[in-house]
Every structure is written in C-alpha cells, then in structure tokens.
Design a protein around this motif. Structure first.
Motif, PDB file in Angstrom:
ATOM      1  N   UNK A  51       1.086  -1.320   0.382  1.00 43.17           N
ATOM      2  CA  UNK A  51       0.391   0.126   0.661  1.00 43.17           C
ATOM      3  C   UNK A  51       1.308   1.308   0.166  1.00 43.17           C
ATOM      4  N   UNK A  52       1.690   1.148   1.002  1.00 43.18           N
ATOM      5  CA  UNK A  52       2.789   2.752   0.992  1.00 43.18           C
ATOM      6  C   UNK A  52       3.593   3.158  -0.077  1.00 43.18           C
ATOM      7  N   UNK A  53       4.193   1.757  -0.320  1.00 43.99           N
ATOM      8  CA  UNK A  53       5.110   1.933  -0.960  1.00 43.99           C
ATOM      9  C   UNK A  53       4.373   2.584  -2.844  1.00 43.99           C
ATOM     10  N   UNK A  54       3.428   1.754  -3.185  1.00 40.83           N
ATOM     11  CA  UNK A  54       3.101   1.601  -4.395  1.00 40.83           C
ATOM     12  C   UNK A  54       2.253   2.640  -5.020  1.00 40.83           C
ATOM     13  N   UNK A  55       1.883   3.690  -3.934  1.00 44.86           N
ATOM     14  CA  UNK A  55       0.852   4.525  -3.203  1.00 44.86           C
ATOM     15  C   UNK A  55       2.497   5.427  -3.681  1.00 44.86           C
ATOM     16  N   UNK A  56       3.062   5.776  -2.674  1.00 39.45           N
ATOM     17  CA  UNK A  56       4.022   6.627  -2.518  1.00 39.45           C
ATOM     18  C   UNK A  56       4.817   6.895  -3.908  1.00 39.45           C
ATOM     19  N   UNK A  57       4.639   5.660  -4.469  1.00 42.49           N
ATOM     20  CA  UNK A  57       5.120   6.032  -5.378  1.00 42.49           C
ATOM     21  C   UNK A  57       4.468   6.329  -7.431  1.00 42.49           C
ATOM     22  N   UNK A  58       3.468   6.100  -7.203  1.00 48.62           N
ATOM     23  CA  UNK A  58       2.083   7.055  -7.926  1.00 48.62           C
ATOM     24  C   UNK A  58       1.914   8.841  -7.473  1.00 48.62           C
ATOM     25  N   UNK A  59       2.075   8.963  -6.356  1.00 46.46           N
ATOM     26  CA  UNK A  59       2.068  10.361  -5.927  1.00 46.46           C
ATOM     27  C   UNK A  59       3.778  11.429  -6.687  1.00 46.46           C
ATOM     28  N   UNK A  60       4.709  10.543  -5.813  1.00 46.76           N
ATOM     29  CA  UNK A  60       5.655  10.689  -6.776  1.00 46.76           C
ATOM     30  C   UNK A  60       6.066  10.769  -7.653  1.00 46.76           C
ATOM     31  N   UNK A  61       5.955  10.488  -8.343  1.00 41.84           N
ATOM     32  CA  UNK A  61       5.920  10.512 -10.126  1.00 41.84           C
ATOM     33  C   UNK A  61       5.460  11.197 -10.330  1.00 41.84           C
TER      34      UNK A  61
ATOM     35  N   UNK B 214      -0.750  11.021  -8.896  1.00 43.02           N
ATOM     36  CA  UNK B 214      -1.479  11.796  -7.282  1.00 43.02           C
ATOM     37  C   UNK B 214      -2.272  11.119  -6.896  1.00 43.02           C
ATOM     38  N   UNK B 215      -3.331  11.185  -7.429  1.00 43.03           N
ATOM     39  CA  UNK B 215      -5.133  10.932  -7.065  1.00 43.03           C
ATOM     40  C   UNK B 215      -5.340   9.299  -7.275  1.00 43.03           C
ATOM     41  N   UNK B 216      -4.211   9.268  -8.341  1.00 43.99           N
ATOM     42  CA  UNK B 216      -4.666   7.504  -8.163  1.00 43.99           C
ATOM     43  C   UNK B 216      -3.670   6.577  -6.503  1.00 43.99           C
ATOM     44  N   UNK B 217      -2.240   7.420  -6.684  1.00 42.53           N
ATOM     45  CA  UNK B 217      -1.693   6.787  -5.803  1.00 42.53           C
ATOM     46  C   UNK B 217      -2.385   7.160  -3.919  1.00 42.53           C
TER      47      UNK B 217
END
Length: 308
Positions: A103-113, A261-264
């Motif tokens: 959860x945290x890692x994939x969401x952080x990757x999307x928001x970071x991207x 970012x919204x997806x994350x």
C-alpha cells in the motif's frame, strides 16, 4: 410442569448469553450441528430436571432448527460452496509489513511520480502530454468521467445481492467505503488548496485529481471485497478507475501529474482504512446473533447478541 417451564426459560437465557461464542464457531459449521451441544447444558442439572428440560428442548428443536439457521447472521460469514473465500493478502490485512509493501510503497511511487512530472518537469512531463492532447484531440469533450467512477460501486452492491461470496456484509462494506472516501477527501482537498496549481484549461486547484482519487478509492474497495471471487473483478475496477483519469486529461481538466497523484491517494486511503479496521477488529467482523427466547415472566421474545 412449572419447574420444567422455569428451567426452560433459564436455559434459554444461558444459551443467549453464550451465543457470542457460538456465533464465532458457526462460521465453520452449521447451527443445527451445535444444537445437541446446547441440549448438553441440561446435564449439569439434577437428573429429573435435566430430563424434563431435555424433553422440552427436543420438542422445541424441530420447529426452531430451521428458523434459527435462517436468522443466525454473522457478518463475515464463509458461505457454503466457497472453496477459497479469502486470499493471502485479505487474511494479512493488518500486517504492518504487508501494508508497507502493498500500500504505502505503490501509493508513494504514484504520488512521487506525479510530483516529479508536474508542469514541465521530468523525463516526460505533464506539459508534454498536454501538447500531445492538443495536437491529436483538441476538441475532445465528454462528461463520462463524472459518472464512470461510480460503476464499480454499483456492481459491488449488485454482487452483494446476487452472490454469496461477499467478504463483508453490505453494512460493513458501506462503512469501509465511506471511511475510505472521507480519508481521501481529507487528503485531496487541503492539498488542492495548498498547491493551488492551475489546470490546463485555466481553472484552479488542479493537484491532485479528485475524480481520479475517488475512482481509485472505489476500485480498491471493490478489489478488496471481491478479488477472491474473480481477479477479473479487480481488473475491471482498476481499468474503469484508470479510464476516469485518462478522460480527465483528455477533457483538458487535469494534468498527468494530477491523475497519478490522485490514483496514489485513493489506493493509500483504502489500504489505510482496511489496515486500521483489521487492527481493531482482527478481521473477525461484527458478528450478530438473533435468537428466540423466553422472558423471565414466561412470555416469548427475541434476544440479540453482538460480538466485536
């Protein structure tokens, strides 16, 4: 006769008080299998009284067995015919390590991207995608993105009506969905105000995309509730959520960074709510039992027990 009646009333009160423990066991076996164990409660009474109580319970059992099996309603029931009701990730929802990696890692990757590609930044920026959109579909307009995100929620409730393989009961599903949506809102709207980035069409408050965040919130809830039924349910839900984000870009209402970012945010919100839910309730759900009973004054009634 009066003694038998009083004993019956007290035995039924005892069975009502013991029903939280019974309801836990009934997710593994049918209520009718446990009825003889209830009768064994009379074994601790004097022989004559035990015989009278047992005869009374046997008389009641034929008329009540079918009724009791219908109104016994634990919320997180494993229904008959479910070969694999829960996946590994569902059973480990409260695991801190799994929450971090899934959860945290994939969401952080999307928001970071999304942050990395804001405006004219990154190897392929939001401005680059905006230019492609202006070149190939400058007049594209649709309102589909305003409604598309609700489709997974609609068929989630449809599955509840026509399928016995829902992970939680409909009330708990709704509560988890609302809690996830509330957390998404708490993350999206303050961020929009703080960043105050203009949209490609000139309007304000672009980052992150609210439509996309809510679309992924709903899709992730559906994924968690029904992925054990079919992986295609999850694939369809996330495809619809991704299409919602794509339409926001095609409609010139959001940048690519906003959508990423919204997806994350949506994925992170749902996983956080389910993680906390499992921490609090240990993935047992809110088990409820309704039993017919005899009140101390001898009149019939209903008893309700709730186990957290």
């Amino acid at each position: 006769m009066r003694l038998a009646k009083n004993l019956t009333a007290h035995l039924l009160w005892v069975s009502l008080l013991a029903s939280p423990f019974v309801s836990q066991a009934q997710s593994q076996r049918n209520f009718t299998d446990t009825l003889p164990e209830s009768i064994n409660l009379a074994a601790t009474a004097p022989p004559a009284a035990a015989l009278a109580a047992t005869d009374t319970l046997h008389t009641l059992s034929d008329s009540l067995k079918k009724e009791l099996s219908i109104i016994q309603l634990p919320a997180d029931t494993v229904y008959p015919g479910q070969k694999k009701p829960f996946t590994r990730s569902q059973l480990q929802e409260g695991s801190n390590k799994r929450f971090l990696t899934r959860a945290v890692v994939p969401a952080a990757a999307l928001i970071g991207l999304g942050i990395y590609t804001m405006q004219d930044n990154g190897f392929y920026s939001s401005h680059d995608l905006r230019d492609v959109r202006h070149k190939h579909a400058p007049n594209f307009r649709t309102k589909v993105d305003d409604y598309l995100l609700f489709i997974p929620a609609a068929y989630m409730y449809g599955f509840n009506a026509f399928s016995s393989q829902n992970r939680h009961d409909i009330g708990r599903q709704t509560g988890l969905l609302l809690a996830s949506g509330a957390l998404t809102s708490a993350l999206v709207w303050p961020t929009k105000k703080l960043t105050n980035i203009d949209r490609p069409n000139g309007e304000n408050h672009a980052f992150p995309s609210g439509h996309t965040a809510y679309a992924f919130t709903i899709a992730t809830v559906v994924d968690k509730e029904f992925r054990h039924k079919s992986p295609w349910i999850s694939v369809g839900s996330y495809t619809i959520a991704g299409a919602t984000g794509a339409f926001r870009v095609l409609n010139n209402k959001h940048w690519m960074a906003d959508v990423l970012a919204g997806a994350g945010v949506g994925i992170l919100s749902v996983n956080t709510v389910y993680w906390l839910h499992d921490k609090l309730f240990q993935n047992k759900g809110l088990n409820t039992t309704v039993l017919p009973t005899v009140l101390p004054n001898g009149s019939p009634g209903l008893g309700l027990s709730v186990t957290f």
